[in-house]
Write an enzyme that holds these catalytic residues in place. Sequence first.
Site, PDB file in Angstrom:
ATOM      1  CG  HIS A   1       5.452   2.354   3.497  1.00 19.90           C
ATOM      2  ND1 HIS A   1       6.407   2.623   4.457  1.00 19.90           N
ATOM      3  CD2 HIS A   1       5.435   1.004   3.359  1.00 19.90           C
ATOM      4  CE1 HIS A   1       6.935   1.486   4.894  1.00 19.90           C
ATOM      5  NE2 HIS A   1       6.375   0.486   4.233  1.00 19.90           N
TER       6      HIS A   1
ATOM      7  CB  CYS B   1       6.674  -1.696   1.616  1.00 16.69           C
ATOM      8  SG  CYS B   1       5.057  -2.454   1.868  1.00 16.69           S
TER       9      CYS B   1
END
Length: 181
Positions: A133, A157
């Site tokens: 992301h 992430c």
Amino acid sequence: MLLWLTGCKQPLEPRVVNNHYTLEECKEELLEAEDYSQGESIDKIVVVKKERKMYLYKEGKVQNTLPVSLGKNPIGHKQQQGDNRTPEGEFWISRKLCSPQYFRSLCISYPRPEDKVSAARRGVNPGGAVTLHGQPTWNADGKGDSYTLSKNWTQGCVAVTNSAMKELWYAVREGVPIIIR
């Protein structure tokens, strides 16, 4: 800046309203992204955690290398929800997601069946919702990129700059393999 895309419509600059990225533009881009990714695109992503780098491949050749931020606890494979580790292994991009918190996201196919079995044996939740992301809303303009890229700050992430994510959004199709080691 990524340079393998040519002739693509540039996504709008990130807009933040009430501490969230607006999603209208993203939803339009989501529909357009598949059309643009028919042309030049990458066909494999490799993240080397020790180097904090992402290598983008097309036809076996590195097209670009990007700095990344990882989970706050980056050493080792993700064991359970909340351990702040970035998983390791072979995955694929399972879908694209418009994110009110992190600009744009490419969902990673974690947990795999073996991750679920391992977690079940230990009586824990393997976690999920692991993505590649962009930046948090406070860094929508990119002025804090050097700060965010100097740290591992995610919950597991892989984070890149918003400018890199704008290009990845068009260059990565669902199903592209991502290897994290």
